[in-house]
Structures are given as C-alpha cells and as structure tokens.
Write a protein that holds these residues in place. Structure first.
Motif, PDB file in Angstrom:
ATOM      1  N   ALA A 184     -31.901  37.193  35.492  1.00 48.29           N
ATOM      2  CA  ALA A 184     -32.253  35.709  35.139  1.00 48.29           C
ATOM      3  C   ALA A 184     -31.659  34.716  36.348  1.00 48.29           C
ATOM      4  CB  ALA A 184     -31.734  35.294  33.764  1.00 48.29           C
ATOM      5  N   SER A 185     -32.197  33.588  36.573  1.00 45.70           N
ATOM      6  CA  SER A 185     -31.888  32.881  37.376  1.00 45.70           C
ATOM      7  C   SER A 185     -31.800  31.276  36.876  1.00 45.70           C
ATOM      8  CB  SER A 185     -32.733  32.592  38.638  1.00 45.70           C
ATOM      9  OG  SER A 185     -32.879  33.877  39.225  1.00 45.70           O
ATOM     10  N   PRO A 186     -30.772  30.691  37.107  1.00 48.49           N
ATOM     11  CA  PRO A 186     -30.656  29.104  36.885  1.00 48.49           C
ATOM     12  C   PRO A 186     -31.830  28.374  36.863  1.00 48.49           C
ATOM     13  CG  PRO A 186     -28.544  29.806  37.808  1.00 48.49           C
ATOM     14  CD  PRO A 186     -29.677  30.825  38.246  1.00 48.49           C
ATOM     15  N   GLY A 187     -32.431  27.521  35.989  1.00 47.76           N
ATOM     16  CA  GLY A 187     -33.513  26.876  36.031  1.00 47.76           C
ATOM     17  C   GLY A 187     -34.951  27.386  35.522  1.00 47.76           C
ATOM     18  N   GLN A 188     -34.760  28.588  34.859  1.00 45.98           N
ATOM     19  CA  GLN A 188     -35.693  29.497  34.389  1.00 45.98           C
ATOM     20  C   GLN A 188     -35.800  28.687  32.836  1.00 45.98           C
ATOM     21  OE1 GLN A 188     -34.813  33.519  34.634  1.00 45.98           O
ATOM     22  NE2 GLN A 188     -36.222  33.754  36.510  1.00 45.98           N
ATOM     23  N   VAL A 189     -36.924  28.639  32.402  1.00 54.06           N
ATOM     24  CA  VAL A 189     -37.329  27.915  31.058  1.00 54.06           C
ATOM     25  C   VAL A 189     -37.413  29.067  30.016  1.00 54.06           C
ATOM     26  CG1 VAL A 189     -38.721  26.362  29.846  1.00 54.06           C
ATOM     27  CG2 VAL A 189     -38.224  25.828  32.228  1.00 54.06           C
ATOM     28  N   LEU A 190     -36.786  28.820  28.958  1.00 55.14           N
ATOM     29  CA  LEU A 190     -37.076  29.826  27.665  1.00 55.14           C
ATOM     30  C   LEU A 190     -37.466  29.219  26.330  1.00 55.14           C
ATOM     31  CD1 LEU A 190     -33.472  31.811  27.942  1.00 55.14           C
ATOM     32  CD2 LEU A 190     -36.061  32.543  28.984  1.00 55.14           C
ATOM     33  N   GLU A 191     -38.344  29.624  25.809  1.00 56.50           N
ATOM     34  CA  GLU A 191     -38.842  29.140  24.517  1.00 56.50           C
ATOM     35  C   GLU A 191     -37.917  29.790  23.265  1.00 56.50           C
ATOM     36  OE1 GLU A 191     -43.212  27.995  23.488  1.00 56.50           O
ATOM     37  OE2 GLU A 191     -42.689  30.084  22.372  1.00 56.50           O
ATOM     38  N   LEU A 192     -37.532  28.790  22.445  1.00 57.81           N
ATOM     39  CA  LEU A 192     -36.775  29.107  21.128  1.00 57.81           C
ATOM     40  C   LEU A 192     -37.278  28.478  19.907  1.00 57.81           C
ATOM     41  CD1 LEU A 192     -34.798  28.496  23.787  1.00 57.81           C
ATOM     42  CD2 LEU A 192     -33.076  28.693  22.079  1.00 57.81           C
TER      43      LEU A 192
END
Length: 344
Positions: A184-192
């Motif tokens: 994983a890289s900073p800035g990637q968007v996750l859905e919670l």
C-alpha cells in the motif's frame, strides 16, 4: 445546544443522531429519519422501551408503571418517547437497523502510513477529509480491500472524534489484507463501512478490567485514548497476553498511558516459556484477585475464540460473576464482525 446520541441496534449497526436540548429521543430520531419502535408515543404502551448504556437523562413522570416499572428504570431501561438527554448518550435498541429504516454508513479514508511490527502486526493509519466519523470506543468497521471485492473487519485503535484513524492488524502470511498493506502507498483511498459492534466502553461506574489477546489490544487503545480525555474515578487495569514475545506490540504506548493516567495500570504476559518474559502463561494465570474486586468489576475481553472461552470458563471455576462482562471474539480473516456480547 445539542447532544450526540448513539443508537446501537441488535444487528450491530450504530447510528448517531443529534438531539436538541429539551428534545425527546424518539422525536430526535424521527427528525433524523430513524424510525425507532413506537406505538402510543405517550408513555403508555412501552413499545419504545430501550436500554440506556451511557449518559445522563430525565424520564419525567408522564408515563405509567405498566409501560416502565421503577425496577426497569433503575436497571437503565428507558422509554424513548419520554427520555430527554442532558448529555451525550448511548442507547441499545432491541431491533435491527433495517426495521428502523436505517443502516450502516459508508465513508472514505486515505492511507497515511503503514507501520510494520516485524512479523506480528501492521498498524494502518488513515486520514479522513470532511467530518470525522462517529464511533464508540471499542467499535469496528469493515474495510474494503481494493481490487478484491472483499472486506475485512477491524477495531479502531484511535480515539473517537479524530480525523486520524488507526487500526492494529494481525499480519497473516498470504492474508488478503496483509498482502495489500505490504504494498500500500500513502494517498490510496479505502472505503470503510461502520461503525459496527456491541463491544464498546460503557459508562464507567465501577472498576474496569480489560483483557486483550494479540491484536485484540486495538479496541482497548481506543478506549484508553477516550479515557485519557474524559478521566475515570475508578481503577482501570489491562492484562495483555500474547503467544510469543515478538507479538507484544505498542507496549511503550501503554507505558505512556500508565505514566499519564493515575487510574490506569497494565501487565503483559507471554505463553512461550523460552521468551524470557517475566510473566509466563495465559491471561487467566495472571488475573490477580485485587483486579477482580470480588465481582464488583466490569470486564472487557477481546481476543481469539479460544481465549474468550478460557476466560469465561475461568470465571465459572473461581465462582466470580462480574457485574458487567462484555466480550468480542475475532479471527484474523474475519469478513464481517464476529462480535458477541454477554452482559452479566
């Protein structure tokens, strides 16, 4: 002025609503488009009966004993058609969220950092733009793993009300989330999706004993962060147990809390004798009588199923029945919350 009311439904979904000063919870729920159970709305039928688990409120006198007895009121049961909060509150609603025409919320967060703890665990740190998500300390969310079509359930280790979220995740070789986080890289968007779960810190009315197994430490970090801000008039003791010495993570954070909070103390223990840890064995072997307060204690337990069952059996064997007993079982690859609760 308004108060935040957490409505905890029996399917594990939590919905937060705003309740104005002087407003009844039932009216506030309808204003927020949540259809709580009701019939008469006049304190006569008892159809809106729920359980208040935290917060201050007034029930007035405009209801009859057949709807809510004095004994029920002393036990924390309330009629939402009469309940007027005077603080933030948490209310257990004895129906599903779908029956009340609501459900879990979904929001997005950005990866800020992934911190590895050798081969034991990973810390996932996220940032949320906009409003900080509401949750109760100890609750969890389902996090969608990008590109997989699947989600995994993890407890917040961060405190409620923050835009910075954190999760302590067991590293599972070949595991879906572990593989993702390794790249994983900073800035990637996750859905919670959440908050979810009935495992959360209730109002502290007596001593508290926290029992954590492995990454089951996560919800207790959230609870302790909340207590750091709110304080406690009662002692809070944590016993944190792991299999290997390498599995002990974030102990410096626990020590920082113990140094700052006069009411908090903790012990760690390791099962493997070769670890050289000063306390060898399972959590049940390190439950000192003074931490049990002869049963006048609220016990919070989070760990693998075998640990949860062992602690429950231990209490039965020593004939100690805690005033409150709340527990959460978890498995490393939980696709949905495996939350179970027992209130003694």
């Amino acid at each position: 002025m308004h108060y935040r009311i957490a409505l905890n439904f029996e399917d594990g979904v939590t919905r937060f609503i705003d309740c104005n000063a002087g407003e009844k919870v039932l009216d506030a729920a309808y204003r927020n488009k949540v259809n709580l159970p009701m019939d008469c709305a006049d304190g006569v039928c008892g159809a809106c009966k729920c359980r208040a688990e935290a917060g201050a409120y007034d029930l007035g006198e405009d209801y009859i004993d057949d709807a809510l007895t004095e004994e029920e009121a002393r036990a924390g049961l309330v009629l939402t058609c009469q309940m007027v909060p005077s603080s933030d509150c948490a209310i257990a609603v004895p129906v599903t969220s779908t029956a009340c025409k609501t459900g879990a919320s979904t929001f997005k967060a950005t990866v800020a950092q992934v911190l590895p703890h050798a081969d034991a665990a990973l810390e996932l740190k996220l940032e949320v733009a906009g409003d900080a998500p509401d949750f109760l300390p100890g609750q969890y969310v389902n996090i969608a793993v990008p590109g997989s079509g699947q989600s995994r359930a993890y407890s917040f280790s961060s405190k409620p009300g923050s835009h910075a979220l954190s999760f302590l995740i067991k590293r599972v070789p070949g595991g879906l989330m572990s593989r993702y986080l390794d790249s994983a890289s900073p800035g990637q968007v996750l859905e919670l999706t959440g908050p979810l779960g009935s495992f959360y810190l209730r109002q502290v009315k007596r001593p508290v004993l926290m029992l954590a197994g492995g990454t089951g430490l996560a919800p207790f970090l959230s609870m302790l962060a909340w207590l750091e801000d709110s304080g406690s008039d009662h002692p809070v003791h944590l016993v944190y147990g792991v299999t290997r010495g390498a599995d002990l993570v974030l102990v410096p954070e626990l020590q920082r809390l113990a140094d700052r909070l006069p009411f908090f103390s903790f012990d760690t223990c390791v099962v493997q004798a070769e670890s050289g840890h000063p306390r060898i064995g399972y959590v049940t072997e390190h439950l000192l009588p003074e931490a049990l307060h002869q049963g006048a204690v609220d016990v919070y337990l989070c760990g693998p199923p075998a640990m949860v069952d062992a602690v429950r059996n231990h209490f039965a064997q020593i004939k100690v029945e805690p005033a409150g007993f709340y527990y959460e079982k978890f498995t490393p690859n939980a696709t949905a919350g495996t939350v179970q609760e027992l209130a003694a």
